[in-house]
Write an enzyme that holds these catalytic residues in place. Structure first.
Site, mmCIF file in Angstrom:
data_model
loop_
_atom_site.group_PDB
_atom_site.id
_atom_site.type_symbol
_atom_site.label_atom_id
_atom_site.label_comp_id
_atom_site.label_asym_id
_atom_site.label_seq_id
_atom_site.Cartn_x
_atom_site.Cartn_y
_atom_site.Cartn_z
ATOM 1 N N ASP A 199 0.927 -1.167 -0.097
ATOM 2 C CA ASP A 199 0.069 0.125 0.135
ATOM 3 C C ASP A 199 0.981 1.217 -0.051
ATOM 4 O OD1 ASP A 199 -2.276 1.977 0.692
ATOM 5 O OD2 ASP A 199 -3.241 0.146 1.189
ATOM 6 N N HIS A 221 2.190 1.503 -3.137
ATOM 7 C CA HIS A 221 1.394 2.552 -3.878
ATOM 8 C C HIS A 221 1.845 3.829 -3.907
ATOM 9 C CE1 HIS A 221 -2.712 0.332 -2.992
ATOM 10 N NE2 HIS A 221 -1.676 -0.797 -3.871
#
Ligand code: NAG
Ligand code: NAG
Ligand code: NAG
Ligand code: NAG
Length: 366
Positions: A199, A221
């Site tokens: 993430d 991410h």
């Protein structure tokens, strides 16, 4: 037996029986039951090969300034479905160090279940500190979910961290394993860190004066701002944040700035990304979107949290795969101003950029 040898013998018994063991002012914790008494007495604390039972927080809270905590060997956290955190450190002027070779193991593999998982998983490392606190050389392994959260903090430095959740890439089981989440925090520096996760590498929610430098982000991410989870203006405000001299590899995004449409008002201002190199980005090099709601982009951007000042200097990205887009910008009708970009370039993308607001210095089709 001579009197002297009796004294020596009883001294030895006393020393070896003493738990926690004291060496001058140094106190070593080897069992979870020692945490409370040692924290109450000591200013130099060594946590040595500790096994923290499942469902318990390794909780340090100090009123006196200047406490040192050193992690030695392997600290493990037993399995339990709960919200955590596994560790919480609160206080002023605290120094926390990972000794060479030390590791804090969250045993994430016992929890991971992919993106539709329903289990409540413990957050790992929670920091609430002030006045020159420093956390250095901490090695976190296999976070069950979010790794590090810094909140309600001021004047804090995190240096030399290694967050390794790369094992969660297997069968895409690791999910929501954010590296550093920053909220309600001012004057923070995070430097010289490696984050391998699934993430955001960094996600800034709220605060002023932050610097992130020499980060290497792998598999996640990207370097993110996610603003607007509150109905209070101040809690939706981020200013003076710089990301610099960093690398983002094999990640969904390089840079991601998103605002939430269903919150109160707020403001993002004076954000800088400088000397950022991206490789193997499979979705967006840069994604700015003001249309976030309930964890998704809706396509309807709003002006409730304007972005005033997004400077990119020397940002270069190599994209890959069929979904890749160099730059995607979706601003509210008056949501964005003062985007100044220079030396920004991308290569290898399968799709063109798309912007409803064009940064100065970067050509992006509408
Ligand atoms: C206390 O611990 C620190 C850090 O491990 C060490 O540098 C120092 O020498 C120790 N002091 C004593 C009196 O053992
Ligand atoms: C900004 O934060 C850094 C890092 O904590 C600190 O050294 C610096 O003094 C802060 N700047 C201001 C203006 O407070
Ligand atoms: C942001 O930085 C500018 C220039 O360094 C300074 O004037 C301003 O007070 C800072 N704002 C905040 C909220 O830290
Ligand atoms: C966008 O807003 C319009 C008008 O409020 C609404 O009709 C539409 O359904 C919205 N679209 C999405 C994707 O939320």
């Amino acid at each position: 037996m001579s009197l002297l040898s009796v004294i020596i013998a009883s001294l030895l018994v006393t020393l070896t029986a003493a738990k926690p063991s004291f060496t001058g002012d140094n106190c070593t914790i080897t069992e979870f039951s020692q945490v409370e008494s040692v924290s109450a007495k000591c200013t130099n604390i060594i946590v040595s090969n500790l096994q923290v039972p499942g469902g318990e927080t390794l909780d340090f809270k100090f009123k006196k300034p200047g406490v040192h905590i050193t992690f030695e060997g392997k600290t493990t956290f037993g399995y339990q479905l709960w919200k955590g955190p596994l560790i919480r450190i609160q206080g002023v002027g605290i120094t926390v160090t990972g000794a060479p070779g030390s590791v804090l193991d969250g045993q994430g593999a016992l929890y991971w279940e992919g993106k539709n998982g329903k289990k409540t998983k413990p957050k790992f490392f929670k920091i609430k500190v002030k006045e020159g606190s420093v956390f250095k050389d901490i090695h976190l392994l296999n976070c069950p979910v979010h790794c590090v959260s810094v909140s309600m903090s001021d004047h804090v430095t995190l240096s030399g961290w290694n967050i390794d959740v790369s094992a969660g890439d297997k069968d895409e089981l690791g999910h929501n394993t954010d590296g550093f989440d920053i909220s309600e925090t001012n004057n923070i520096l995070i430097e010289n860190a490696i984050v391998q996760n699934q993430d955001d590498c960094v996600a800034v929610n709220q605060g002023f004066n932050m610097t992130f430098r020499n980060l290497e982000c792998i598999g996640g991410h990207g370097l993110s701002l996610s603003v607007g989870m509150s109905h209070e203006v101040i809690k939706n405000t981020v200013a003076n944040v710089t990301f610099r001299d960093s690398i983002v590899k094999n990640s969904r995004n390089g840079i991601h700035v998103k605002t939430h449409t269903n919150s109160g008002e707020g403001l993002i201002r004076d954000i800088t990304y400088k000397n950022i190199e991206m490789t193997g980005i499979w979705r967006y090099g840069v994604n700015v979107e003001q249309d976030y709601k309930n964890g998704k982009s809706t396509g309807n951007a709003t002006n409730n949290i304007p972005i005033r000042g997004l400077t990119l200097t020397n940002v270069n990205g190599q994209l890959t795969g069929p979904e890749s887009v160099p730059v995607y910008i979706l601003c509210g009708s008056e949501g964005c101003e003062n985007f100044e970009w220079s030396e920004v370039s991308f290569r290898g993308a399968s799709n063109p950029s798309s912007c409803n607001y064009e940064p100065r210095g970067f050509h992006c089709p509408k």
